[in-house]
Scaffold this motif. Structure first.
Motif, PDB file in Angstrom:
ATOM      1  N   ASN A 138       0.865  -1.393   0.155  1.00  0.00           N
ATOM      2  CA  ASN A 138      -0.019   0.121   0.034  1.00  0.00           C
ATOM      3  C   ASN A 138       0.851   1.313  -0.129  1.00  0.00           C
ATOM      4  O   ASN A 138       2.222   1.240   0.152  1.00  0.00           O
ATOM      5  CB  ASN A 138      -0.958  -0.165   1.314  1.00  0.00           C
ATOM      6  N   GLY A 139       0.196   2.478  -0.061  1.00  0.00           N
ATOM      7  CA  GLY A 139       1.150   3.441  -0.142  1.00  0.00           C
ATOM      8  C   GLY A 139       1.547   4.313   1.053  1.00  0.00           C
ATOM      9  O   GLY A 139       1.813   5.452   1.012  1.00  0.00           O
ATOM     10  N   PHE A 140       1.323   3.377   2.149  1.00  0.00           N
ATOM     11  CA  PHE A 140       1.359   4.012   3.455  1.00  0.00           C
ATOM     12  C   PHE A 140       2.985   3.646   4.244  1.00  0.00           C
ATOM     13  O   PHE A 140       3.113   3.873   5.255  1.00  0.00           O
ATOM     14  CB  PHE A 140       0.395   3.755   4.558  1.00  0.00           C
ATOM     15  N   ALA A 141       3.679   2.970   3.098  1.00  0.00           N
ATOM     16  CA  ALA A 141       5.123   2.835   3.823  1.00  0.00           C
ATOM     17  C   ALA A 141       6.021   3.720   4.540  1.00  0.00           C
ATOM     18  O   ALA A 141       6.588   3.247   5.351  1.00  0.00           O
ATOM     19  CB  ALA A 141       5.819   2.073   2.743  1.00  0.00           C
ATOM     20  N   GLU A 142       5.628   5.065   3.957  1.00  0.00           N
ATOM     21  CA  GLU A 142       6.694   6.049   4.790  1.00  0.00           C
ATOM     22  C   GLU A 142       5.988   6.348   6.217  1.00  0.00           C
ATOM     23  O   GLU A 142       6.576   7.187   6.627  1.00  0.00           O
ATOM     24  CB  GLU A 142       6.810   7.153   3.714  1.00  0.00           C
ATOM     25  N   GLN A 143       4.794   5.963   6.309  1.00  0.00           N
ATOM     26  CA  GLN A 143       4.122   6.385   7.637  1.00  0.00           C
ATOM     27  C   GLN A 143       4.665   5.974   8.789  1.00  0.00           C
ATOM     28  O   GLN A 143       5.403   4.702   8.795  1.00  0.00           O
ATOM     29  CB  GLN A 143       2.592   5.897   7.502  1.00  0.00           C
ATOM     30  N   PRO A 144       4.711   6.542   9.911  1.00  0.00           N
ATOM     31  CA  PRO A 144       5.093   5.752  11.346  1.00  0.00           C
ATOM     32  C   PRO A 144       4.035   4.584  11.306  1.00  0.00           C
ATOM     33  O   PRO A 144       3.302   4.349  10.658  1.00  0.00           O
ATOM     34  CB  PRO A 144       4.808   6.878  12.375  1.00  0.00           C
ATOM     35  N   SER A 145       4.340   3.944  12.560  1.00  0.00           N
ATOM     36  CA  SER A 145       3.551   2.801  12.695  1.00  0.00           C
ATOM     37  C   SER A 145       1.961   2.997  12.681  1.00  0.00           C
ATOM     38  O   SER A 145       1.616   3.872  13.043  1.00  0.00           O
ATOM     39  CB  SER A 145       3.777   2.199  14.315  1.00  0.00           C
ATOM     40  N   TYR A 146       1.433   1.861  12.131  1.00  0.00           N
ATOM     41  CA  TYR A 146      -0.090   2.086  11.702  1.00  0.00           C
ATOM     42  C   TYR A 146      -0.461   0.358  11.842  1.00  0.00           C
ATOM     43  O   TYR A 146       0.263  -0.446  11.650  1.00  0.00           O
ATOM     44  CB  TYR A 146      -0.450   2.723  10.424  1.00  0.00           C
ATOM     45  N   ALA A 147      -2.135   0.508  11.679  1.00  0.00           N
ATOM     46  CA  ALA A 147      -2.556  -0.695  11.686  1.00  0.00           C
ATOM     47  C   ALA A 147      -3.707  -0.456  10.601  1.00  0.00           C
ATOM     48  O   ALA A 147      -4.323   0.164  10.366  1.00  0.00           O
ATOM     49  CB  ALA A 147      -3.438  -1.289  13.021  1.00  0.00           C
ATOM     50  N   LEU A 148      -3.643  -1.759   9.786  1.00  0.00           N
ATOM     51  CA  LEU A 148      -4.694  -1.697   8.499  1.00  0.00           C
ATOM     52  C   LEU A 148      -5.644  -2.705   8.674  1.00  0.00           C
ATOM     53  O   LEU A 148      -5.083  -3.869   8.695  1.00  0.00           O
ATOM     54  CB  LEU A 148      -3.768  -1.772   7.089  1.00  0.00           C
ATOM     55  N   TYR A 149      -6.833  -2.373   8.997  1.00  0.00           N
ATOM     56  CA  TYR A 149      -7.792  -3.410   9.209  1.00  0.00           C
ATOM     57  C   TYR A 149      -8.662  -3.731   7.890  1.00  0.00           C
ATOM     58  O   TYR A 149      -9.080  -2.793   7.399  1.00  0.00           O
ATOM     59  CB  TYR A 149      -8.815  -2.751  10.379  1.00  0.00           C
ATOM     60  N   SER A 150      -8.963  -4.911   7.777  1.00  0.00           N
ATOM     61  CA  SER A 150      -9.778  -5.262   6.561  1.00  0.00           C
ATOM     62  C   SER A 150     -11.385  -4.903   6.849  1.00  0.00           C
ATOM     63  O   SER A 150     -11.489  -5.040   8.133  1.00  0.00           O
ATOM     64  CB  SER A 150      -9.540  -6.716   5.905  1.00  0.00           C
ATOM     65  N   HIS A 151     -12.141  -4.845   5.847  1.00  0.00           N
ATOM     66  CA  HIS A 151     -13.479  -4.620   6.241  1.00  0.00           C
ATOM     67  C   HIS A 151     -14.081  -5.798   6.755  1.00  0.00           C
ATOM     68  O   HIS A 151     -15.024  -5.610   7.733  1.00  0.00           O
ATOM     69  CB  HIS A 151     -14.141  -4.165   4.628  1.00  0.00           C
ATOM     70  N   SER A 152     -13.770  -7.032   6.376  1.00  0.00           N
ATOM     71  CA  SER A 152     -14.237  -8.101   6.938  1.00  0.00           C
ATOM     72  C   SER A 152     -13.850  -8.328   8.328  1.00  0.00           C
ATOM     73  O   SER A 152     -14.691  -8.955   8.986  1.00  0.00           O
ATOM     74  CB  SER A 152     -13.763  -9.378   6.030  1.00  0.00           C
ATOM     75  N   PHE A 153     -12.597  -7.946   8.816  1.00  0.00           N
ATOM     76  CA  PHE A 153     -12.390  -8.113  10.163  1.00  0.00           C
ATOM     77  C   PHE A 153     -13.387  -7.171  10.981  1.00  0.00           C
ATOM     78  O   PHE A 153     -13.832  -7.253  11.869  1.00  0.00           O
ATOM     79  CB  PHE A 153     -10.826  -7.800  10.569  1.00  0.00           C
ATOM     80  N   LEU A 154     -13.461  -5.870  10.591  1.00  0.00           N
ATOM     81  CA  LEU A 154     -14.003  -4.780  11.204  1.00  0.00           C
ATOM     82  C   LEU A 154     -15.775  -5.076  11.045  1.00  0.00           C
ATOM     83  O   LEU A 154     -16.453  -4.967  12.077  1.00  0.00           O
ATOM     84  CB  LEU A 154     -14.011  -3.331  10.573  1.00  0.00           C
ATOM     85  N   GLU A 155     -16.165  -5.567  10.128  1.00  0.00           N
ATOM     86  CA  GLU A 155     -17.515  -6.084  10.137  1.00  0.00           C
ATOM     87  C   GLU A 155     -17.806  -7.255  10.890  1.00  0.00           C
ATOM     88  O   GLU A 155     -18.706  -7.452  11.914  1.00  0.00           O
ATOM     89  CB  GLU A 155     -18.072  -6.626   8.661  1.00  0.00           C
ATOM     90  N   LYS A 156     -17.003  -8.432  11.126  1.00  0.00           N
ATOM     91  CA  LYS A 156     -17.126  -9.515  12.050  1.00  0.00           C
ATOM     92  C   LYS A 156     -16.942  -8.973  13.406  1.00  0.00           C
ATOM     93  O   LYS A 156     -17.856  -9.676  14.164  1.00  0.00           O
ATOM     94  CB  LYS A 156     -15.974 -10.497  11.546  1.00  0.00           C
ATOM     95  N   SER A 157     -16.145  -8.058  13.754  1.00  0.00           N
ATOM     96  CA  SER A 157     -15.951  -7.772  15.273  1.00  0.00           C
ATOM     97  C   SER A 157     -16.886  -6.576  15.665  1.00  0.00           C
ATOM     98  O   SER A 157     -16.720  -6.088  16.786  1.00  0.00           O
ATOM     99  CB  SER A 157     -14.354  -7.399  15.582  1.00  0.00           C
ATOM    100  N   ARG A 158     -17.401  -6.026  14.583  1.00  0.00           N
ATOM    101  CA  ARG A 158     -18.032  -4.397  14.781  1.00  0.00           C
ATOM    102  C   ARG A 158     -19.107  -4.571  16.111  1.00  0.00           C
ATOM    103  O   ARG A 158     -19.298  -3.754  16.668  1.00  0.00           O
ATOM    104  CB  ARG A 158     -18.645  -3.945  13.528  1.00  0.00           C
TER     105      ARG A 158
END
Length: 185
Positions: A138-158
């Protein structure tokens, strides 16, 4: 042919940002030592909650079969991993008298996958495994630490997530929808 070893579960990939430059700019023995220490701290913080499928270079492929994933539990674990990682970088930088320019990104995905053995190796198979690896690119490689959550994880845990708690997550949370980044908080 029917595979009864198919289950729903969480895929978690912690991955170092800045790894290629690190490898090219660090002596072999020193780099190996640093990477081993950083990967080990992530495994220790995991505290056997996730199983390990693979360790490749600067990334760990963790998985856990789970029909009711907890956003709160996973985000807390990521926070602990990130904090331990940063503390270990600071400790190693001081001990080795060097600057270590690595940060940590997390990919969290959910879906149905299977597992098979080849010799002593346990391999995961399924669409969510490929998708989680695609999310690393993804285009966030230069960012400091981050978490990328998929829609499927968020939907299941929402259903278990209080939105106010979710918005307090300290480091870049990004919801990922069908290979497009929709939100950056």
């Amino acid at each position: 042919m029917e595979n009864t070893n198919i289950n729903n579960g969480i895929i978690l990939i912690p991955d170092f940002s800045g790894f290629t430059e690190f490898v090219f700019n660090t002596k072999l023995y020193t780099g190996e030592y640093i990477v081993k220490q950083l990967l080990s701290i992530l495994i220790d913080i995991n505290n056997q909650y996730f199983d390990i499928s693979e360790i490749e270079g600067d990334a760990i492929l963790f998985y856990r079969y789970d029909n009711k994933p907890s956003y709160k539990k996973i985000s807390g674990m990521l926070r602990n991993m990130r904090n331990a990682f940063n503390m270990k970088i600071q400790e190693l930088s001081e001990m080795l008298n060097t600057t270590i320019e690595l940060s940590l990104k997390f990919i969290v995905h959910y879906g149905k996958f299977s597992q098979y053995n080849i010799g002593s190796f346990r391999k995961l198979y399924g669409k969510p495994i490929v998708e989680a690896h695609q999310m690393l690119k993804n285009g966030f490689a230069e960012q400091p630490s981050y978490a990328l959550y998929s829609h499927s994880f968020l939907e299941k845990s929402r259903q278990l997530v209080n939105i106010k708690e979710k918005e307090l997550f300290e480091f870049g949370e990004i919801e990922y929808f069908e290979n497009m980044i929709m939100k950056n908080r």
